[in-house]
Each structure stands twice: as C-alpha cells, then as structure tokens.
Design a protein around this motif. Sequence first.
Motif, PDB file in Angstrom:
ATOM      1  N   GLN A 122      99.430  83.583 -20.465  1.00  0.00           N
ATOM      2  CA  GLN A 122      99.534  84.975 -19.980  1.00  0.00           C
ATOM      3  C   GLN A 122     100.898  85.548 -20.354  1.00  0.00           C
ATOM      4  N   SER A 177     102.829  87.986 -25.356  1.00  0.00           N
ATOM      5  CA  SER A 177     104.255  87.994 -25.036  1.00  0.00           C
ATOM      6  C   SER A 177     104.538  89.005 -23.924  1.00  0.00           C
ATOM      7  N   SER A 209      91.766  99.969 -12.910  1.00  0.00           N
ATOM      8  CA  SER A 209      90.811  99.771 -11.814  1.00  0.00           C
ATOM      9  C   SER A 209      91.469  98.879 -10.771  1.00  0.00           C
ATOM     10  N   VAL A 268      89.279  90.676 -14.898  1.00  0.00           N
ATOM     11  CA  VAL A 268      90.569  91.364 -15.003  1.00  0.00           C
ATOM     12  C   VAL A 268      90.416  92.858 -14.719  1.00  0.00           C
TER      13      VAL A 268
HETATM   14  N1  SAM Z   1      99.462  88.740 -19.576  1.00  0.00           N
HETATM   15  C1  SAM Z   1      99.526  89.905 -20.369  1.00  0.00           C
HETATM   16  C2  SAM Z   1     100.437  90.939 -19.733  1.00  0.00           C
HETATM   17  O1  SAM Z   1     100.263  91.270 -18.573  1.00  0.00           O
HETATM   18  O2  SAM Z   1     101.298  91.477 -20.394  1.00  0.00           O
HETATM   19  C3  SAM Z   1      98.175  90.494 -20.670  1.00  0.00           C
HETATM   20  C4  SAM Z   1      96.969  89.849 -20.034  1.00  0.00           C
HETATM   21  S1  SAM Z   1      95.770  90.809 -19.211  1.00  0.00           S
HETATM   22  C5  SAM Z   1      94.569  89.581 -19.241  1.00  0.00           C
HETATM   23  C6  SAM Z   1      95.094  91.912 -20.320  1.00  0.00           C
HETATM   24  C7  SAM Z   1      95.289  93.349 -20.011  1.00  0.00           C
HETATM   25  O3  SAM Z   1      94.382  93.820 -19.044  1.00  0.00           O
HETATM   26  C8  SAM Z   1      96.625  93.734 -19.445  1.00  0.00           C
HETATM   27  O4  SAM Z   1      97.623  93.751 -20.417  1.00  0.00           O
HETATM   28  C9  SAM Z   1      96.357  95.122 -18.883  1.00  0.00           C
HETATM   29  O5  SAM Z   1      96.567  96.117 -19.858  1.00  0.00           O
HETATM   30  C10 SAM Z   1      94.886  95.037 -18.530  1.00  0.00           C
HETATM   31  N2  SAM Z   1      94.730  95.031 -17.060  1.00  0.00           N
HETATM   32  C11 SAM Z   1      95.098  94.075 -16.188  1.00  0.00           C
HETATM   33  N3  SAM Z   1      94.801  94.455 -14.925  1.00  0.00           N
HETATM   34  C12 SAM Z   1      94.229  95.675 -15.000  1.00  0.00           C
HETATM   35  C13 SAM Z   1      93.721  96.585 -14.044  1.00  0.00           C
HETATM   36  N4  SAM Z   1      93.760  96.332 -12.743  1.00  0.00           N
HETATM   37  N5  SAM Z   1      93.198  97.756 -14.486  1.00  0.00           N
HETATM   38  C14 SAM Z   1      93.156  98.027 -15.803  1.00  0.00           C
HETATM   39  N6  SAM Z   1      93.634  97.206 -16.755  1.00  0.00           N
HETATM   40  C15 SAM Z   1      94.168  96.053 -16.369  1.00  0.00           C
END
Ligand code: SAM
Length: 430
Positions: free
Chosen positions: A190, A226, A326, A37
């Motif tokens: 998710q 959520s 990132s 991620v």
């Molecule tokens: N599905 C949920 C949402 O988007 O609201 C959260 C799931 S995600 C696995 C966990 C967290 O990783 C995200 O909420 C975001 O803050 C962070 N994240 C995702 N992509 C990212 C990126 N490219 N750079 C930094 N943080 C990231």
Amino acid sequence: MNVADSYRVAAALENLGYTPTNLPNQADVIVLNTCVVRESAEQKAIGRLTSLKSLKLKNPDLVLNLMGCMVGVHGYSELRQRYPYVDVFSQPSDPRPLIDHLQGKDLTTAKHQEISDILDTEFAYKLPPTKENAVVTAFLPIVFGCSHACSYCIIPLRRGKEISRPPDEIISDANALVARGVKEITLLGQIVDRYGQDQPGYPTLSTLLRKIHQIKGIQRIRFLTSHPNWMTDIIIDAVADLPKVMPHIELPNQAGDDIVLRNMRRGYTIDQYIKTIEKIKKRLGDVSIATDIIVGFPGESEAQFNRSVDLLKTVRPDMTHVARYSPRPGTYSARKLIDDVPPEEKMRRFRIIEKLQEQISTEINHNYLGRKVPVLFEGKSKDRWRGRTPTNKLVFVDHKENLLGKIMDTKITWAGPWSMIGVIEPASGQ
Ligand code: SAM
C-alpha cells in the motif's frame, strides 16, 4: 494485491489436485476474493456473492469461500449470519482457512500431514502450475496491510497494520517466479516505499531492489504504490541506477488543495508533492508518472476541486486513476465528516478529470510516434501481440512469430491516450 492473493490461493489449490474451470456450475470450490475500497467495489462483491447462493443450494457439496477485504481482519460473525451458505471465510492474503477446510473434509490423517508439509513451502507467492509458460509478468506483495490511516481509507481496517515480509522470503518467491518463466515482477505494498521500516534489521526498498536486480533471468522490476512522504532520494537513485527497474512511478496525490489534503490526512502539501515530482522527472528523465485523485471529498468546494485540475495541468501525469469519494464504514471521514458533495456533482468533477487526463495522455503519447522502444510482450489480444514499454505504455503489434516473453525494439506508428500500435524493428531485438 488481490490478483497476487488469488494466484496464491490457486497455487495452493492446484497443489491439492484441483484444476481450474471458467464455469461456476462445474466448480467444486469457488473462491470469491473481494475488494471494498470503494462502495461500488463492495456492491459488486455482494452482487456476485448473492448470485452464487442458487449454485450452492443446487449443489450443497460446493465449497464457497469468501476471501479478502470484505472479510477483513477483525472477525466476521455478522457476515456469517448474513451469508450462512458460505462455507469458509478468509482474511486478505490468507489461503489457509480454505486449505484447512478442504483437508479436514476429504483427507485421511496421513494424507493430511503429507499435504500440510507440501503446503508449508507452497504458500509462497507462486504462480498456479497451470499458468506454466503463459505468464510473463507477476505481482509480488512485499508489504501487507497499511498503518498510514488516510481519513477516507478502509484498507488499514480490513488488511490490518503494515507488516513487511522477510527479505529472504521475497527473494525466494522472486527466484521461484523467474524459474517459472516470469520476466517482470511488480513489487506491491500500500506504501511500498516503506518496505522494511516496520521491522528492525530489514533492508530498505532500495536495497531490496538491488538484491532482486541481481537475480539472473529477471528482465524488469516495477513497484507500487508509492507515497509522496516516503518516495526518498535513495529510492529515486535506485531506479536511476538499476537498468532493470522500470522508470514508472505510481505516486497518488488525491487532491489539489492543501486543506482537502489535510482533511484526508495525507501528510504532505501540494508544494511538496510538486517538488517530489520535479525531482523524479529531473533524475529519471524519460519517466512516466501515474497518480490518483479523489473527487467530491467531504467539503470539497468548486475552487478546491479546480485546484486538482490545476495540479494535473502542472504535473501532467501519464495516467490518473480518478475516483468519486464514497464514505467507507469505520473510517474517520465516514464517522466525522459530512458527505456533502451530491452524486451528480461528483460525476461532473470525475468527467472533467477524465477528459483532462485523456488530453494530457494523448499529448504525451504522441511524443512516442516514430520512436523505437523496447517492448516486453505479455500475451495476445484479438490476434495482436500486447506488451508494455519501460514507461508502462500498452503497445499492440501485428506479428506472425511468437513474441511471448520477448523484449523487442518496437517502432511506434500510432498513439492514442490509452494505448499505442507499433511494428517490430527487423534489425534488432532479442
Ligand atoms: N495506498 C495507496 C495510497 O493511498 O496512496 C493507494 C491504494 S488505494 C487501494 C487505491 C485508491 O483508491 C486510492 O489511492 C484512492 O484514490 C482510492 N480510494 C480509497 N478510498 C476511497 C474512498 N473512500 N472513496 C473513493 N476513493 C477511494
């Protein structure tokens, strides 16, 4: 999600007769379940995979399985070229390629069929047999993949589109977990609130919560993560009405500025987010809120970042998961936006959020001092029992008797930002 997927593989392997070991050099099979991620997670997975090469060279019989988001759902020929010493590649949540490989390798046709029949029922989200009597809480995925496509997020590309699991399968998994001694189940997706929306005729999350609530023996239910657009009044009502559904809501925000939010393709404004939080707090009262914030998103100015700080001061979440942006391969932001916030500046913003959250969490947790709260004990850490309040606060207790799996009224005597210490109240509990 990865913890749940790893248990699923472990359960399947144990049904084939494998036993777990903590020593990689003693293993016949190593499964590396990966998260990508953020770039740092991917680097960690690559580091681990590279370090396993020498083991495989020393022991060619070792079966090495690379699983999860590093493999993704769109083919892995490039990975196969880069890591030729990996025997099996499997998509997120899918133990079958490994099991097929092991069966094809070791078994006669009759034995193959016999185990195949067992596995058809054993692919459910169960605990590995060796976890018997040791696990109080379990994760249960109810929605796979994601179709929202936030501009920065690699998950839809690697886990595929949103697919809700059939409700009867979920109920059957939940029953199996409870039969094994699990007291608390956390439903995962998710965007977990979207459960059922992709499949005609499926119940909604609130209906599913009501069904799981009826399972005898289940003590606590949680759900995450959520999304502000899908956290409806009906879901909030279900949390308010159902005593076993814990008052803890994970509602990622990601940024405090409307333009950044739009560039992130989150689909709501700050005003809407704050209104949802107000509604949750009003309806649920003693509720805890967790959120996610990304700092240093492309184009995020100092003023826009300061709005994330202001947002946290307004919302006062119990926890903020903060991440430095990132760029992830294939995402809209990586393809179209310039990663123009320097790493030192991302780190500075990260630390500001971290420090602010520490202060907010300390203040919130101090309100627990002297209060009696029901704590479900999950295990021991360094001789002290470890458990959680309904609001998901971590509590440690010194106690001679076995508290595993018990919910005990606990008086909080010390509170820090990330954990608390308490004593069991002698007159009550269960
Ligand atoms: N599905 C949920 C949402 O988007 O609201 C959260 C799931 S995600 C696995 C966990 C967290 O990783 C995200 O909420 C975001 O803050 C962070 N994240 C995702 N992509 C990212 C990126 N490219 N750079 C930094 N943080 C990231």
